[in-house]
Design a protein around this motif. Sequence first.
Motif, PDB file in Angstrom:
ATOM      1  N   ALA A 322      59.187  18.042  39.436  1.00 34.70           N
ATOM      2  CA  ALA A 322      60.238  19.048  39.449  1.00 34.70           C
ATOM      3  C   ALA A 322      59.722  20.426  39.829  1.00 34.70           C
ATOM      4  CB  ALA A 322      60.921  19.112  38.082  1.00 34.70           C
ATOM      5  N   ASP A 323      58.411  20.550  40.105  1.00 37.03           N
ATOM      6  CA  ASP A 323      57.821  21.862  40.404  1.00 37.03           C
ATOM      7  C   ASP A 323      57.552  21.993  41.900  1.00 37.03           C
ATOM      8  OD1 ASP A 323      55.698  24.041  40.592  1.00 37.03           O
ATOM      9  OD2 ASP A 323      56.209  24.103  38.462  1.00 37.03           O
ATOM     10  N   ILE A 324      57.924  23.116  42.462  1.00 38.36           N
ATOM     11  CA  ILE A 324      57.758  23.336  43.899  1.00 38.36           C
ATOM     12  C   ILE A 324      56.292  23.478  44.290  1.00 38.36           C
ATOM     13  CG2 ILE A 324      57.944  25.856  43.730  1.00 38.36           C
ATOM     14  CD1 ILE A 324      59.410  23.624  46.534  1.00 38.36           C
ATOM     15  N   ALA A 325      55.406  23.791  43.345  1.00 36.82           N
ATOM     16  CA  ALA A 325      53.988  23.993  43.682  1.00 36.82           C
ATOM     17  C   ALA A 325      53.382  22.737  44.287  1.00 36.82           C
ATOM     18  CB  ALA A 325      53.208  24.427  42.434  1.00 36.82           C
ATOM     19  N   GLN A 326      53.674  21.576  43.725  1.00 38.61           N
ATOM     20  CA  GLN A 326      53.100  20.345  44.265  1.00 38.61           C
ATOM     21  C   GLN A 326      53.743  19.980  45.604  1.00 38.61           C
ATOM     22  OE1 GLN A 326      54.998  17.327  44.367  1.00 38.61           O
ATOM     23  NE2 GLN A 326      56.794  18.183  43.342  1.00 38.61           N
TER      24      GLN A 326
END
Length: 354
Positions: A322-326
Amino acid sequence: MTVNQVATPTEHPVYREFARFVEEIIVPAAVQVDATEVPRSHLDALREVGYFSWPVPAEYGGAGIPAAVRNAADDLLFGADPSTALALTQHTGPIGQILGSDSGPARELLPDLAAGKRIGGAGFAQIRSWPRKSATIATKVPGGYRFQGTVRWLSGWGLVDTAWLGGVDEHDSTYVFGIADLTRPGIAATALQLAAVAGSRTVSLVLDDYFVPDEYITEVTDIESWNAVDGTVHPNERRRPAAEDAPQVPAPGPVGLSRAALADALTAHPGEPALLQLSTELEHAAATPLPEPHWRAQLDAIALRATTAALVAAGGQGLLRADIAQVRARAALFLQLRGLSPRVRSARLEQYAH
């Protein structure tokens, strides 16, 4: 002030409107898009803001937006949603081919491309492997060329319908490029399960006696001559006449990914010296052209470092789906493989050896 009277690309009214659009429509859905696919609603929204008209000159119904502004907007899109960027920024490919040709029938496609009634894509990377591996073969026949074989990568499948297609004419030792209507018979698609930019609707195509009429053949060029500049000339601009005073800009992708990743990291850790140093390095590299393909290799390498730094800044949270970093970190890996001609590969490997 007219739309062309701006000091920097990001001050252009079209860019500023696009930035608001990206923040409101693209950013909130980016993680979900990566896990699924670019929705048709994104295409419709981009059409509504005039995105597809930007690379088409006004005489053909387009907006004729300067290349530097388009590049900055595409970089913003890559940082916000890499899958949507990959699927739809290749719209410029067939447009550049058409504008660089003298084909009247092909130019008749430009108003529909400007209006977003047709969406452009590209399927020619497979020719780079010839003769080491099989590629799409283009055979001259009365009235045009027959294309046979596999197009290994085409992004935007189901959204894109007008592709810049490339093949090898083994008889004449030429590369043959044309504009393909992907809705016509002779094409079968297989979805590719990608580890990065997974929502980009990227497929492999099998062409079975696919016919492109002569009037939609945009370029037939000697293989050695084309290979000699492949990697030093960006494909999307290869055939498009450039203004003499046009600024040199890097291919969109690495700068946008890096800026977005570092912005998030600095929000989490304001004033972190290493992040500030990396941000300064990025901006200096983006503004200091190197002979290609070394410039893109340098920026792609920075994108790896910047997106990895953003993962570190996010901590374990950054690895959650759910995190845009990955999403961005995996997209930076994709950039290492984009446009991988022999000289681009060598430049990238050299970058990592130091």
